[in-house]
Design a protein around this motif. Structure first.
Motif, PDB file in Angstrom:
ATOM      1  N   LEU A  96       0.814  -1.205   0.000  1.00  0.00           N
ATOM      2  CA  LEU A  96       0.000   0.000   0.000  1.00  0.00           C
ATOM      3  C   LEU A  96       0.857   1.268   0.000  1.00  0.00           C
ATOM      4  O   LEU A  96       0.568   2.223  -0.722  1.00  0.00           O
ATOM      5  CB  LEU A  96      -0.938  -0.004   1.212  1.00  0.00           C
ATOM      6  CG  LEU A  96      -1.948   1.145   1.274  1.00  0.00           C
ATOM      7  CD1 LEU A  96      -2.819   1.167   0.017  1.00  0.00           C
ATOM      8  CD2 LEU A  96      -2.813   1.012   2.526  1.00  0.00           C
ATOM      9  N   ARG A  97       1.926   1.265   0.776  1.00  0.00           N
ATOM     10  CA  ARG A  97       2.770   2.462   0.866  1.00  0.00           C
ATOM     11  C   ARG A  97       3.422   2.772  -0.489  1.00  0.00           C
ATOM     12  O   ARG A  97       3.350   3.898  -0.975  1.00  0.00           O
ATOM     13  CB  ARG A  97       3.854   2.264   1.940  1.00  0.00           C
ATOM     14  CG  ARG A  97       4.765   3.470   2.129  1.00  0.00           C
ATOM     15  CD  ARG A  97       5.789   3.191   3.212  1.00  0.00           C
ATOM     16  NE  ARG A  97       6.695   2.099   2.824  1.00  0.00           N
ATOM     17  CZ  ARG A  97       7.774   2.281   2.053  1.00  0.00           C
ATOM     18  NH1 ARG A  97       8.070   3.472   1.592  1.00  0.00           N
ATOM     19  NH2 ARG A  97       8.555   1.262   1.753  1.00  0.00           N
ATOM     20  N   CYS A  98       4.026   1.761  -1.098  1.00  0.00           N
ATOM     21  CA  CYS A  98       4.668   1.969  -2.407  1.00  0.00           C
ATOM     22  C   CYS A  98       3.633   2.291  -3.478  1.00  0.00           C
ATOM     23  O   CYS A  98       3.882   3.111  -4.366  1.00  0.00           O
ATOM     24  CB  CYS A  98       5.455   0.730  -2.806  1.00  0.00           C
ATOM     25  SG  CYS A  98       6.920   0.443  -1.797  1.00  0.00           S
ATOM     26  N   GLY A  99       2.485   1.635  -3.377  1.00  0.00           N
ATOM     27  CA  GLY A  99       1.426   1.885  -4.347  1.00  0.00           C
ATOM     28  C   GLY A  99       0.956   3.328  -4.324  1.00  0.00           C
ATOM     29  O   GLY A  99       0.702   3.931  -5.374  1.00  0.00           O
ATOM     30  N   LYS A 100       0.860   3.892  -3.128  1.00  0.00           N
ATOM     31  CA  LYS A 100       0.463   5.301  -3.015  1.00  0.00           C
ATOM     32  C   LYS A 100       1.527   6.219  -3.613  1.00  0.00           C
ATOM     33  O   LYS A 100       1.205   7.247  -4.224  1.00  0.00           O
ATOM     34  CB  LYS A 100       0.217   5.661  -1.550  1.00  0.00           C
ATOM     35  CG  LYS A 100      -1.080   5.098  -0.983  1.00  0.00           C
ATOM     36  CD  LYS A 100      -1.286   5.541   0.460  1.00  0.00           C
ATOM     37  CE  LYS A 100      -2.642   5.077   0.984  1.00  0.00           C
ATOM     38  NZ  LYS A 100      -2.859   5.501   2.399  1.00  0.00           N
ATOM     39  N   GLN A 101       2.794   5.840  -3.443  1.00  0.00           N
ATOM     40  CA  GLN A 101       3.878   6.640  -4.014  1.00  0.00           C
ATOM     41  C   GLN A 101       3.814   6.616  -5.549  1.00  0.00           C
ATOM     42  O   GLN A 101       3.981   7.652  -6.207  1.00  0.00           O
ATOM     43  CB  GLN A 101       5.226   6.115  -3.534  1.00  0.00           C
ATOM     44  CG  GLN A 101       5.487   6.368  -2.057  1.00  0.00           C
ATOM     45  CD  GLN A 101       6.778   5.734  -1.580  1.00  0.00           C
ATOM     46  OE1 GLN A 101       7.414   4.976  -2.305  1.00  0.00           O
ATOM     47  NE2 GLN A 101       7.162   6.028  -0.346  1.00  0.00           N
ATOM     48  N   VAL A 102       3.580   5.428  -6.102  1.00  0.00           N
ATOM     49  CA  VAL A 102       3.457   5.316  -7.554  1.00  0.00           C
ATOM     50  C   VAL A 102       2.231   6.096  -8.033  1.00  0.00           C
ATOM     51  O   VAL A 102       2.272   6.758  -9.082  1.00  0.00           O
ATOM     52  CB  VAL A 102       3.369   3.838  -7.991  1.00  0.00           C
ATOM     53  CG1 VAL A 102       3.106   3.730  -9.484  1.00  0.00           C
ATOM     54  CG2 VAL A 102       4.645   3.099  -7.627  1.00  0.00           C
ATOM     55  N   HIS A 103       1.148   6.035  -7.258  1.00  0.00           N
ATOM     56  CA  HIS A 103      -0.069   6.780  -7.611  1.00  0.00           C
ATOM     57  C   HIS A 103       0.228   8.284  -7.682  1.00  0.00           C
ATOM     58  O   HIS A 103      -0.169   8.967  -8.637  1.00  0.00           O
ATOM     59  CB  HIS A 103      -1.157   6.505  -6.563  1.00  0.00           C
ATOM     60  CG  HIS A 103      -2.496   7.061  -6.921  1.00  0.00           C
ATOM     61  ND1 HIS A 103      -3.607   6.892  -6.133  1.00  0.00           N
ATOM     62  CD2 HIS A 103      -2.908   7.796  -7.998  1.00  0.00           C
ATOM     63  CE1 HIS A 103      -4.637   7.491  -6.704  1.00  0.00           C
ATOM     64  NE2 HIS A 103      -4.239   8.046  -7.838  1.00  0.00           N
TER      65      HIS A 103
END
Length: 579
Positions: free
Chosen positions: A348-355
């Motif tokens: 979730l943390r990395c996904g938000k960064q990519v988002h």
């Protein structure tokens, strides 16, 4: 004399000598200019070709029928429709609109640029046509998804006395394969007297795209066995894609060996490298995958995308993210494939960064990337965030709807999934078999049995889709979980497909939970027939008998298992030691 020398040097790719002689001419004629235009077009210097054409006109030299095809080709390759339209005006001014080669070049230019009306107008106004004219019209329609019009041109072509050649049939085959109708393409293929490598590759890649990888590889092997046509880079790459999906490591290694023996190494890895890297990754051959990566062009985004996908296939999410980060550090521009490939590896943390990165860098709506974000949030447990991304999408495709319905199914939100399916239908978006799989799964995990049965019925009644084994399995599992075991048996008996382990397995598990001996016996017997070496089926049936107090039957099943030399599967656990 100087003009002839200019043409000779340009034809021999000696541009320096050609330029020296060209500059000595007080007023170069159209033939000298044509020599340079031919050189630029031949070597992919399309912008220079167009610039030279403009210079030629400004110098007062009128173009002729030999000039226009070269400049029109440059317009297409440079993706400049406006230039092509201006050249078309010059064609009319110079009185060349009835020359066959010029008309064919105009049809090709308009067709590739998606201007079908203009292409058809040129075609219809031609004084005489050759086979290439017809093929160009068919190609324009087929490559732009207008297959029915392509078939219409084919019929007119034959009516006009032209017989299709292998190029024509290849385009029709390609059209069928683009629509997923590969069996129709195969029928055409079987009637081609001398299919070329393109014919074979169209079939191999076509069946691979629709998931029939076994058949794709079988066609590839048939081609090799005939020994008439040798595979090229595109053919090998298509076969390797099927090897990856099947995990056919041995076949993939054979193709790898053939490629490095018969082709230039850089060309081979430049074309087939991504598929080969993905194959080795899928098969857990990390060192081999890394070796392929080192042999590929590091400045190419496709190379990095393949490596990221490889790490994802090997369940090395942290390595996929590190590879993506390294790609950024090296200044390699990512594309939508990069983002779609790395998002499944994100927590979730990395996904938000990519988002956040996507919102900064991509102002335009790139549907596949937003679809990947919806999937990422669903997978990470943030169904509300997934729904927000989905709701804010300006443009959605079928995958968008399927991904969101699948997300609701994953979270047991059956009502929300059904509401979205209804909204999808109201907007005129036609569901696919994947849509129904997700919707049935949502009903299954939410206990919505009646609603699930209605969804299943609508699949054939309203959308004329044939249910696959996966759809039947969803319904059987749904009925079994709800304890409707007799209904599940009745449903199985009416199936047009022969039930496999995916049908009987859920039913047997439910029989153990609901202690239904009679149905459990039927399910277990069918599973044992399908998988006689799986000890678990015997054990489950024996336990059902034992729980019902039918000890003799329980012992009989155990002896049957032991008679086959099978042992009860032992349990395993991890014990972590440490201070």
């Amino acid at each position: 004399m100087i003009t002839k020398l200019v043409q000779m040097y340009a034809d021999c790719d000696d541009l320096v000598s050609a330029n020296k002689l060209f500059d000595k001419q007080p007023q170069p004629n159209v033939f000298s200019w044509t020599a340079f235009l031919s050189y630029y077009s031949r070597h992919g210097m399309y912008r220079k070709c167009i610039e030279s054409y403009c210079e030629m006109k400004m110098s007062g030299v009128l173009p002729d029928s030999y000039v226009f095809p070269k400049v029109l080709k440059a317009s297409v390759q440079w993706l400049c429709l406006e230039t092509g339209i201006c050249v078309h005006k010059d064609v009319i001014v110079c009185g060349c609109e009835f020359y066959l080669e010029v008309c064919n070049s105009l049809i090709d230019m308009y067709g590739r640029c998606g201007e079908f009306t203009s292409a058809r107008k040129v075609f219809d106004e031609m004084v005489g046509r050759d086979l290439l004219s017809w093929n160009l019209m068919i190609s324009g329609y087929v490559s732009n998804g207008m297959f029915e019009l392509g078939l219409e041109i084919l019929n007119c072509m034959r009516f006009d006395g032209f017989e299709p050649d292998v190029v024509t049939w290849n385009m029709i085959m390609d059209g069928y394969c683009r629509m997923g109708r590969c069996d129709e393409a195969l029928k055409i293929f079987e009637h081609i007297e001398e299919p070329n490598i393109i014919s074979w590759t169209i079939l191999i890649s076509g069946y691979s795209r629709i998931g029939q990888h076994e058949l794709s590889l079988q066609i590839f092997k048939d081609m090799l066995n005939r020994g008439i046509v040798l595979p090229d880079l595109d053919c090998l790459s298509s076969a390797l894609v099927s090897c990856r999906h099947l995990g056919a490591l041995v076949c993939g290694k054979e193709i790898h060996g053939y490629g490095i023996k018969t082709m230039n190494g850089s060309s081979f890895y430049g074309s087939a490298g991504p598929a080969l890297l993905s194959l080795y990754s899928k098969c857990g051959r990390s060192p081999d995958a890394r070796n392929i990566f080192e042999l590929m062009d590091k400045s190419d985004t496709v190379t990095w995308n393949a490596m990221i996908l490889g790490f994802v296939d090997m369940r090395l999410g942290h390595m996929a993210l590190e590879c993506f980060s390294e790609m950024q550090r090296m200044g390699i521009k990512n594309d939508q494939t990069s983002l779609c490939t790395v998002l499944p590896a994100c927590d979730l943390r990395c996904g938000k960064q990519v988002h956040a990165y996507i919102r900064r860098r991509y102002a335009d709506s790139i549907v596949p990337v937003w679809n990947a974000l919806v999937h990422m949030y669903s997978k990470c447990g943030c169904i509300a965030a997934a729904n927000t991304v989905f709701s804010n999408m300006v443009v959605r495709d079928l995958v968008s709807w399927n991904t969101m319905i699948g997300g609701f199914a994953l979270h047991g939100l059956g009502e929300a999934a059904l509401q979205l399916l209804k909204e999808m239908n109201n907007l005129g978006v036609c569901p696919s078999p994947v849509t129904f799989t997700s919707a049935l799964s949502a009903c299954n995990h939410s206990g919505l049995v009646d609603e699930g049965l209605r969804v299943f019925d609508s699949m054939t009644r309203d959308f004329q889709l044939s249910p696959s084994m996966e759809h039947f399995s969803c319904v059987v599992d749904m009925l079994s979980r709800a304890g409707q075991l007799e209904d599940a048996i009745s449903f199985i008996e009416q199936m047009p497909l022969k039930p496999d382990k995916c049908i009987w397995g859920p039913l047997l598990s439910a029989c153990r939970a609901y202690q239904n001996v009679d149905v459990g016996k039927v399910a277990a017997e069918n599973l044992i027939r399908l998988e006689p070496e799986q000890a678990g089926h015997y054990v489950t049936l024996s336990n059902i008998y034992a729980k019902a107090g039918r000890w003799n039957d329980a012992v009989r099943v155990r002896k049957q298992m032991e008679g086959r030399g099978l042992a009860k599967p032992s349990g395993q656990s991890w014990i972590q030691s440490g201070s």
